[in-house]
Design a protein around this motif. Sequence first.
Motif, PDB file in Angstrom:
ATOM      1  N   VAL A 142      35.098 -56.647  69.097  1.00  0.00           N
ATOM      2  CA  VAL A 142      34.361 -56.253  70.297  1.00  0.00           C
ATOM      3  C   VAL A 142      34.767 -57.115  71.491  1.00  0.00           C
ATOM      4  O   VAL A 142      35.032 -56.612  72.576  1.00  0.00           O
ATOM      5  CB  VAL A 142      32.830 -56.333  70.059  1.00  0.00           C
ATOM      6  CG1 VAL A 142      32.069 -56.115  71.354  1.00  0.00           C
ATOM      7  CG2 VAL A 142      32.413 -55.293  69.028  1.00  0.00           C
ATOM      8  N   THR A 143      34.882 -58.438  71.257  1.00  0.00           N
ATOM      9  CA  THR A 143      35.279 -59.315  72.381  1.00  0.00           C
ATOM     10  C   THR A 143      36.673 -58.938  72.867  1.00  0.00           C
ATOM     11  O   THR A 143      36.937 -58.955  74.056  1.00  0.00           O
ATOM     12  CB  THR A 143      35.278 -60.820  71.979  1.00  0.00           C
ATOM     13  OG1 THR A 143      35.075 -60.909  70.590  1.00  0.00           O
ATOM     14  CG2 THR A 143      34.253 -61.612  72.722  1.00  0.00           C
ATOM     15  N   LYS A 144      37.561 -58.627  71.926  1.00  0.00           N
ATOM     16  CA  LYS A 144      38.915 -58.232  72.314  1.00  0.00           C
ATOM     17  C   LYS A 144      38.879 -56.989  73.193  1.00  0.00           C
ATOM     18  O   LYS A 144      39.607 -56.883  74.170  1.00  0.00           O
ATOM     19  CB  LYS A 144      39.757 -57.936  71.065  1.00  0.00           C
ATOM     20  CG  LYS A 144      40.638 -59.114  70.667  1.00  0.00           C
ATOM     21  CD  LYS A 144      41.654 -58.663  69.644  1.00  0.00           C
ATOM     22  CE  LYS A 144      42.383 -59.834  69.036  1.00  0.00           C
ATOM     23  NZ  LYS A 144      43.026 -59.492  67.774  1.00  0.00           N
ATOM     24  N   GLN A 189      51.698 -47.183  62.259  1.00  0.00           N
ATOM     25  CA  GLN A 189      51.252 -47.146  63.655  1.00  0.00           C
ATOM     26  C   GLN A 189      49.809 -46.635  63.723  1.00  0.00           C
ATOM     27  O   GLN A 189      48.949 -47.248  64.348  1.00  0.00           O
ATOM     28  CB  GLN A 189      52.188 -46.225  64.463  1.00  0.00           C
ATOM     29  CG  GLN A 189      51.820 -46.074  65.937  1.00  0.00           C
ATOM     30  CD  GLN A 189      52.238 -47.277  66.784  1.00  0.00           C
ATOM     31  OE1 GLN A 189      53.302 -47.855  66.558  1.00  0.00           O
ATOM     32  NE2 GLN A 189      51.391 -47.666  67.722  1.00  0.00           N
ATOM     33  N   SER A 190      49.541 -45.521  63.040  1.00  0.00           N
ATOM     34  CA  SER A 190      48.202 -44.930  63.182  1.00  0.00           C
ATOM     35  C   SER A 190      47.146 -45.755  62.442  1.00  0.00           C
ATOM     36  O   SER A 190      46.002 -45.831  62.876  1.00  0.00           O
ATOM     37  CB  SER A 190      48.195 -43.467  62.739  1.00  0.00           C
ATOM     38  OG  SER A 190      48.377 -43.374  61.359  1.00  0.00           O
ATOM     39  N   ILE A 191      47.530 -46.402  61.332  1.00  0.00           N
ATOM     40  CA  ILE A 191      46.528 -47.152  60.567  1.00  0.00           C
ATOM     41  C   ILE A 191      46.159 -48.476  61.249  1.00  0.00           C
ATOM     42  O   ILE A 191      45.000 -48.881  61.259  1.00  0.00           O
ATOM     43  CB  ILE A 191      47.023 -47.395  59.128  1.00  0.00           C
ATOM     44  CG1 ILE A 191      46.948 -46.072  58.358  1.00  0.00           C
ATOM     45  CG2 ILE A 191      46.191 -48.456  58.407  1.00  0.00           C
ATOM     46  CD1 ILE A 191      47.643 -46.095  57.044  1.00  0.00           C
ATOM     47  N   PHE A 192      47.175 -49.158  61.825  1.00  0.00           N
ATOM     48  CA  PHE A 192      46.897 -50.486  62.391  1.00  0.00           C
ATOM     49  C   PHE A 192      46.703 -50.470  63.909  1.00  0.00           C
ATOM     50  O   PHE A 192      46.498 -51.510  64.516  1.00  0.00           O
ATOM     51  CB  PHE A 192      48.012 -51.472  62.008  1.00  0.00           C
ATOM     52  CG  PHE A 192      48.002 -51.822  60.543  1.00  0.00           C
ATOM     53  CD1 PHE A 192      47.026 -52.661  60.029  1.00  0.00           C
ATOM     54  CD2 PHE A 192      48.947 -51.298  59.680  1.00  0.00           C
ATOM     55  CE1 PHE A 192      47.000 -52.983  58.670  1.00  0.00           C
ATOM     56  CE2 PHE A 192      48.919 -51.613  58.327  1.00  0.00           C
ATOM     57  CZ  PHE A 192      47.951 -52.452  57.821  1.00  0.00           C
ATOM     58  N   GLU A 193      46.786 -49.270  64.503  1.00  0.00           N
ATOM     59  CA  GLU A 193      46.712 -49.140  65.956  1.00  0.00           C
ATOM     60  C   GLU A 193      45.524 -49.886  66.561  1.00  0.00           C
ATOM     61  O   GLU A 193      45.654 -50.612  67.539  1.00  0.00           O
ATOM     62  CB  GLU A 193      46.612 -47.658  66.332  1.00  0.00           C
ATOM     63  CG  GLU A 193      47.074 -47.364  67.729  1.00  0.00           C
ATOM     64  CD  GLU A 193      47.773 -46.009  67.790  1.00  0.00           C
ATOM     65  OE1 GLU A 193      47.257 -45.058  67.158  1.00  0.00           O
ATOM     66  OE2 GLU A 193      48.816 -45.915  68.439  1.00  0.00           O
ATOM     67  N   ASN A 194      44.356 -49.707  65.914  1.00  0.00           N
ATOM     68  CA  ASN A 194      43.152 -50.294  66.534  1.00  0.00           C
ATOM     69  C   ASN A 194      43.113 -51.819  66.419  1.00  0.00           C
ATOM     70  O   ASN A 194      42.212 -52.469  66.934  1.00  0.00           O
ATOM     71  CB  ASN A 194      41.877 -49.655  65.972  1.00  0.00           C
ATOM     72  CG  ASN A 194      41.718 -49.918  64.502  1.00  0.00           C
ATOM     73  OD1 ASN A 194      42.619 -50.451  63.854  1.00  0.00           O
ATOM     74  ND2 ASN A 194      40.571 -49.545  63.966  1.00  0.00           N
ATOM     75  N   GLY A 229      45.750 -53.571  67.461  1.00  0.00           N
ATOM     76  CA  GLY A 229      46.680 -54.034  68.500  1.00  0.00           C
ATOM     77  C   GLY A 229      48.132 -53.779  68.119  1.00  0.00           C
ATOM     78  O   GLY A 229      48.482 -53.761  66.943  1.00  0.00           O
ATOM     79  N   GLN A 230      48.990 -53.601  69.151  1.00  0.00           N
ATOM     80  CA  GLN A 230      50.399 -53.265  68.928  1.00  0.00           C
ATOM     81  C   GLN A 230      51.132 -54.391  68.199  1.00  0.00           C
ATOM     82  O   GLN A 230      52.038 -54.147  67.412  1.00  0.00           O
ATOM     83  CB  GLN A 230      51.074 -52.938  70.267  1.00  0.00           C
ATOM     84  CG  GLN A 230      52.449 -52.277  70.135  1.00  0.00           C
ATOM     85  CD  GLN A 230      52.410 -50.985  69.310  1.00  0.00           C
ATOM     86  OE1 GLN A 230      51.451 -50.219  69.381  1.00  0.00           O
ATOM     87  NE2 GLN A 230      53.442 -50.757  68.513  1.00  0.00           N
ATOM     88  N   ASP A 231      50.702 -55.629  68.424  1.00  0.00           N
ATOM     89  CA  ASP A 231      51.336 -56.764  67.763  1.00  0.00           C
ATOM     90  C   ASP A 231      51.232 -56.637  66.239  1.00  0.00           C
ATOM     91  O   ASP A 231      52.210 -56.823  65.513  1.00  0.00           O
ATOM     92  CB  ASP A 231      50.650 -58.057  68.252  1.00  0.00           C
ATOM     93  CG  ASP A 231      51.283 -59.287  67.644  1.00  0.00           C
ATOM     94  OD1 ASP A 231      52.530 -59.363  67.657  1.00  0.00           O
ATOM     95  OD2 ASP A 231      50.535 -60.151  67.143  1.00  0.00           O
ATOM     96  N   VAL A 232      50.045 -56.278  65.778  1.00  0.00           N
ATOM     97  CA  VAL A 232      49.832 -56.114  64.337  1.00  0.00           C
ATOM     98  C   VAL A 232      50.678 -54.954  63.811  1.00  0.00           C
ATOM     99  O   VAL A 232      51.289 -55.036  62.739  1.00  0.00           O
ATOM    100  CB  VAL A 232      48.329 -55.888  64.030  1.00  0.00           C
ATOM    101  CG1 VAL A 232      48.106 -55.629  62.552  1.00  0.00           C
ATOM    102  CG2 VAL A 232      47.512 -57.085  64.488  1.00  0.00           C
ATOM    103  N   VAL A 233      50.739 -53.876  64.593  1.00  0.00           N
ATOM    104  CA  VAL A 233      51.560 -52.730  64.192  1.00  0.00           C
ATOM    105  C   VAL A 233      53.012 -53.174  64.032  1.00  0.00           C
ATOM    106  O   VAL A 233      53.652 -52.920  63.000  1.00  0.00           O
ATOM    107  CB  VAL A 233      51.473 -51.597  65.244  1.00  0.00           C
ATOM    108  CG1 VAL A 233      52.458 -50.476  64.908  1.00  0.00           C
ATOM    109  CG2 VAL A 233      50.055 -51.055  65.337  1.00  0.00           C
ATOM    110  N   ASP A 234      53.538 -53.863  65.053  1.00  0.00           N
ATOM    111  CA  ASP A 234      54.947 -54.267  65.037  1.00  0.00           C
ATOM    112  C   ASP A 234      55.256 -55.188  63.861  1.00  0.00           C
ATOM    113  O   ASP A 234      56.280 -55.052  63.198  1.00  0.00           O
ATOM    114  CB  ASP A 234      55.319 -54.959  66.355  1.00  0.00           C
ATOM    115  CG  ASP A 234      55.285 -53.978  67.524  1.00  0.00           C
ATOM    116  OD1 ASP A 234      55.320 -52.754  67.254  1.00  0.00           O
ATOM    117  OD2 ASP A 234      55.200 -54.424  68.687  1.00  0.00           O
ATOM    118  N   LYS A 235      54.351 -56.118  63.600  1.00  0.00           N
ATOM    119  CA  LYS A 235      54.568 -57.035  62.481  1.00  0.00           C
ATOM    120  C   LYS A 235      54.617 -56.277  61.158  1.00  0.00           C
ATOM    121  O   LYS A 235      55.423 -56.582  60.275  1.00  0.00           O
ATOM    122  CB  LYS A 235      53.454 -58.082  62.451  1.00  0.00           C
ATOM    123  CG  LYS A 235      53.658 -59.126  63.555  1.00  0.00           C
ATOM    124  CD  LYS A 235      53.047 -60.452  63.205  1.00  0.00           C
ATOM    125  CE  LYS A 235      53.633 -61.536  64.090  1.00  0.00           C
ATOM    126  NZ  LYS A 235      52.594 -62.288  64.807  1.00  0.00           N
TER     127      LYS A 235
END
Lengths: 536, 196
Positions: free
Chosen positions: A532-534, B164-169, B171-177
């Motif tokens: 939420v903070t993010k 991409q669709s699973i980790f999208e929420n 952040g893109q950093d997590v997706v890319d990793k």
Amino acid sequence: MDKLLLLGDEAIAQAAIDAGMSGVYAYPGTPSTEITEYIQKNKIAAERKLHSEWSANEKTAMESALGMSYAGKRAMVCMKHVGLNVAADAFMNSAITGVNGGLIIVVADDPSMHSSQNEQDSRYFGDFAMMPIFEPSNQQEAYNMVYEAFDFSEHFNVPVLVRITTRLAHSRSGIERKTLKNENKNSFPGDLRQFVLLPSIAKKNYRILLGNQARLENESEHSEFNKYIRGDNKSLGIIASGIAYNYLIENFEDEKVPYPVVKISQYPLPSDMIKELYEECETILVLEEGYPFIENKLTGVLGDKKVKGRLTGDLPRDGELNPNHVAVALGIEKPITDYTPNILTGRPPALCPGCGHTDVFIAINEVMKDYGPGKVFSDIGCYTLSALAPLKSINTCVDMGASITMAKGGVDAGLKNVIAFIGDSTFTHSGMTGLLDCVYEKTPITVIISDNDTAGMTGGQSSHAEHMLYKICKGLGVEEDHIRTFTPLRKNHEEAVKILREEIEYEGVSVIIPHRECVRTLERKHKMKVKVTKMN
Amino acid sequence: MKADIILSGVGGQGILSIAATLGTAALQEGLNMKQSEVHGMSQRGGDVSSNMRISDKPIASDLIAKGKADVILSVEPMESLRFISYLKPDGWLITNSKPFKNIAVYPDIEEIYSEIRKIKNHIIVNADEIAAELKSLRSSNIVMLGAATPFFDINFESLKKALQSIFENKGQDVVDKNIAALEKGREFALAEIKKR
Ligand SMILES: Cc1ncc(C[n+]2csc(CCOP(=O)(O)OP(=O)(O)O)c2C)c(N)n1
Ligand code: SF4
């Protein structure tokens, strides 16, 4: 419409929403929990304000759903198989009252006892209550059957039992949805005394239910969910119910099953279909998940050498079926014994590192050294895992709430310095009435309600006990001086031991409420906060 | 096209994310899939497994039959052995090398490796090390998925899209990793096969 990737449980939830259900009532229990959780998170359900809050137990859930049906709306109740034992009084009688709005009871059985005390088969309960039973064979059928079941229930003025098992509940597959229906409007039953089960009315309603049986059976004979599939090789005829049907099909991969098959997903049993199969074939093999319910109906006391199944040893008597069992029964395959290297050891589930229950048990173990073994009656929840090494703290776990009442029975039989250990959610499910029994008789007993603000075992659902335990115990008549609490942490060990000793020595009803939140739900809340903070 | 995959590990190690990625990719490709998973008691640190079935034909059983699995994909070495009677004779066993020790007596890890080496087709992946190099320790499960991709016929791009669709929420950093983890895992497995 795009296919949705859903668990069997979620397919049922989606179907109920799409069929215009106005409320789901449930108490969590594996493998049924995800039905209600899906509705709690669903957008349409939120827009429509469908009821989806947890109930205190399965009986209160069943009765609330029956009330919603009385008021003309469509309602669903969900529970695990043993939950139906708790709801049984309301369940059996709901067959006599009949319905106004459509009413569905979804019960998830757990053959092989993956997360349960037994593997009872709910079809017996449906049969006992003379209710129609829907037993889907796959996720799409689960969706379709629940979508239809509300109409069916209203048309025949009877609740419908939907019986699923663990594999269907917890297996995902692509689901095609049907159109979203409107909810029913409020209405009263045509006869305002339909739900008054005074003997004179109950007798009349019961005769209606009995009279309905032939119509229900006729529906089963013509249901799209039951099929007579012709086959040329009549040396064998196969009856396959629920998901057992899939294990049959699996064994023939791309080919057609050469034997005649009766696929059953709707009860009462379609006896004409079964009789025809029996006449037509030399032997009959019954494939069913759970108890030998159909097989027993066919053979009864007298037996019938022509019929094979779980009772004859052609299939295992207990545990869930799988494609290999069916292959062996069909003579396609020799039994394969599981090969695992000797070096492999078991990995039993255990309390999470840092769990507050552990600190309570460490204190109990220390104190009970002085009072001797065998005196800790317990209950169902994460804390049941303390029966295993390394803690080895508890001596009983039977059914929700039984810790307090079994301990009372033990005391009545002459045991002294007895503990009943129960969780907060289990206490509000079925522990309160037992505590009242103890208060009423001034039973010398120490009840420990280990409060972690949640039903941890089933994944951390909200607990009715939250911030209420002290008030509830006081209200039930426990003396305030003997309602004690502490925070179960290693640093508070001495305090815990002292409180335990004092209350075990006290010759009356004591309640100790160790309180610390489940580390898992705490972790989840923390993650949510970060998210939420993010977003902000 | 058919892929019967047994996923195994310990509760909390992320096999459900592997399953979700595979399932999402399969559905994108218009394939049929069934995936049975474990909820409930054993999620409390017990052994968990999932049966993942993907096919271009309708799938009947939720469970894979013994001796029929194409791949066993395990995020824990001892757990990779629990279901070996399900592996078909020329099937592949792909496992993480790093033991998860939450039991009183964990067997000698060298003996576990030697049991794994008895399986004709096996790959032992140091997924935690690969994930650490990517500075994404939590992606070791996706490294494992990557290492298994050479052994079933699911489009690699679809798997990336699924991540991409699973980790999208998150952040893109997590997706890319996670996409990098998937690629590294695959590279490792391909290099291993070449060595043989
Ligand atoms: C009649 C019945 N309903 C539901 C369940 C499933 N169930 C087992 S334990 C549990 C929750 C226990 O919560 P709590 O007592 O607070 O203990 P915790 O797991 O949080 O330690 C539930 C819902 C059951 N076994 N029996
Ligand atoms: S889920 Fe919560 S209550 Fe259950 S063992 Fe873990 S920390 Fe304890």
